[in-house]
Design an enzyme around this catalytic site. Structure first.
Site, PDB file in Angstrom:
ATOM      1  N   VAL A  21      -1.864 -11.073   5.452  1.00 45.82           N
ATOM      2  CA  VAL A  21      -0.922 -10.243   4.673  1.00 45.82           C
ATOM      3  C   VAL A  21      -1.025  -8.777   5.088  1.00 45.82           C
ATOM      4  CG1 VAL A  21      -0.890 -11.747   2.630  1.00 45.82           C
ATOM      5  CG2 VAL A  21      -2.616  -9.927   2.797  1.00 45.82           C
ATOM      6  N   GLU A  22       0.026  -8.001   4.742  1.00 43.89           N
ATOM      7  CA  GLU A  22      -0.074  -6.561   5.051  1.00 43.89           C
ATOM      8  C   GLU A  22      -0.310  -5.713   3.813  1.00 43.89           C
ATOM      9  OE1 GLU A  22       4.652  -5.392   5.454  1.00 43.89           O
ATOM     10  OE2 GLU A  22       3.633  -6.202   7.228  1.00 43.89           O
ATOM     11  N   THR A  23      -0.080  -6.315   2.621  1.00 47.03           N
ATOM     12  CA  THR A  23      -0.225  -5.547   1.382  1.00 47.03           C
ATOM     13  C   THR A  23      -1.078  -6.303   0.367  1.00 47.03           C
ATOM     14  OG1 THR A  23       1.957  -4.529   1.675  1.00 47.03           O
ATOM     15  CG2 THR A  23       1.064  -4.537  -0.564  1.00 47.03           C
ATOM     16  N   GLN A 242       4.242 -11.342   2.656  1.00 49.66           N
ATOM     17  CA  GLN A 242       3.230 -10.485   3.285  1.00 49.66           C
ATOM     18  C   GLN A 242       2.362  -9.773   2.245  1.00 49.66           C
ATOM     19  OE1 GLN A 242       2.347  -9.717   6.537  1.00 49.66           O
ATOM     20  NE2 GLN A 242       3.450 -11.596   6.976  1.00 49.66           N
TER      21      GLN A 242
END
Ligand code: PLP
Ligand code: CA
Length: 302
Positions: A21-23, A242
């Site tokens: 994930v990015e967040t 994400q």
């Protein structure tokens, strides 16, 4: 809408989750702190995630403070978190009104504490009520009629330690008698943990009074409603797949993540125990569970 899901898995490989994930959206009470006490290993964990380039967002259903006031709390606890990364349900109420272009010449009647007033003010909305109405009593004489402001176009209800009958009657009159008046709840948490010693009646108890008197359902802007998730996804341009939602509560945090189509991680550092998670009475299953977020530092692939 609850996503039917398999039983939660114990988190074994934190790096795999982090890389996927990015967040990270973190719930606050029970994840970052407990009351006024920082949870073990939180600063190091947040530092590690930032060093990997992850976006960190903090979402709390506690409407008693504004983002600025939460910024101070993070600072006091020694955490480097900016106001722009914090999304409290007090802010959510103001953001919602903005999103629907709530008219600036209308007013908001507030049943709640200072945080909601501060956020409404920042957003440029006129309001009345709040703690100020906490001392008001109704003198019932024969024929007494309570007046109310016909310009109130929304009633916002949140956790309120100054709650009383005056507010219930005033807000109910607005919702019932002002055409198109909105009924907005910051959150409906049944219980809250003002002290460790017991469970205290939460924001849902104040909201429930108005549901009882108006026979209407509120529009909820806090978790688990999708409003904040949509708002965040929009604001930061993030895809929900994400995002990993991390929380200690099944019916607010985990449901919030699942309603938004995010990955979900339950931490056992707050109000939910492993036996509650695994109880046959519980249908909400996160993707993963672990003791506390600092497990991210130690749970490596074998
Ligand atoms: N509402 C109130 C009044 C609270 O005191 C708390 C937790 O302390 C909450 C809501 C839940 O907050 P969070 O969403 O950060 O767990
Ligand atoms: Ca929590």
């Amino acid at each position: 809408v609850t996503k039917a899901s398999a039983s939660a898995q114990p988190l074994k490989n934190a790096d795999e989750l982090i890389d996927s994930v990015e967040t990270f959206i973190f719930d606050c009470d029970g994840v970052i702190w407990k009351g006024d006490k920082l949870i073990d290993g939180v600063p190091e964990t947040l530092d590690m995630l930032r060093s990997k380039g992850k976006r960190l967002v903090f979402v709390t259903n506690n409407s008693t403070k504004s983002r600025k006031q939460y910024g101070k709390k993070f600072e006091t606890l020694g955490l480097t978190v900016t106001e722009e990364e914090i999304f409290a349900s007090s802010f959510a109420a103001a953001a919602y009104l903005k999103s629907i272009d709530f008219p600036k010449d209308k007013k908001v009647y507030v049943v709640g504490e200072d945080g909601i007033l501060k956020e409404l003010e920042l957003a440029g909305f006129q309001y009345l009520g709040g703690p100020e109405d906490g001392g008001k009593k109704i003198e019932l004489k024969p024929g007494f009629l309570m007046e109310h402001d016909k310009d109130v176009g929304a009633v916002v209800v949140g956790f309120d330690r100054y709650f009383n009958y005056y507010k219930v009657q005033y807000g109910t009159l607005c919702i019932r008698e002002n055409p198109g008046c909105l009924f907005i709840a910051t959150n409906r948490d049944a219980v809250t943990h003002l002290t460790d010693a017991q469970e205290w009646a939460g924001g849902g108890s104040m909201v429930g009074a108005f549901v009882g008197s108006t026979q209407r359902e509120p529009l909820v802007v806090g978790k688990p409603s999708t409003f904040m998730m949509d708002y965040l996804a929009n604001k930061f341009g993030i895809q929900k797949s994400q995002i990993c939602m991390v929380g200690d509560r099944l019916d607010t945090d985990i449901l919030f993540g699942q309603n938004g189509g995010c990955k979900t991680l339950l931490v056992l550092s707050g109000v939910t125990s492993l036996s509650m998670l695994q109880s046959p009475n519980n249908s909400i299953q996160p993707d993963f569970y672990t003791n506390k977020i600092s497990d991210f530092l130690s749970l490596k692939a074998a």
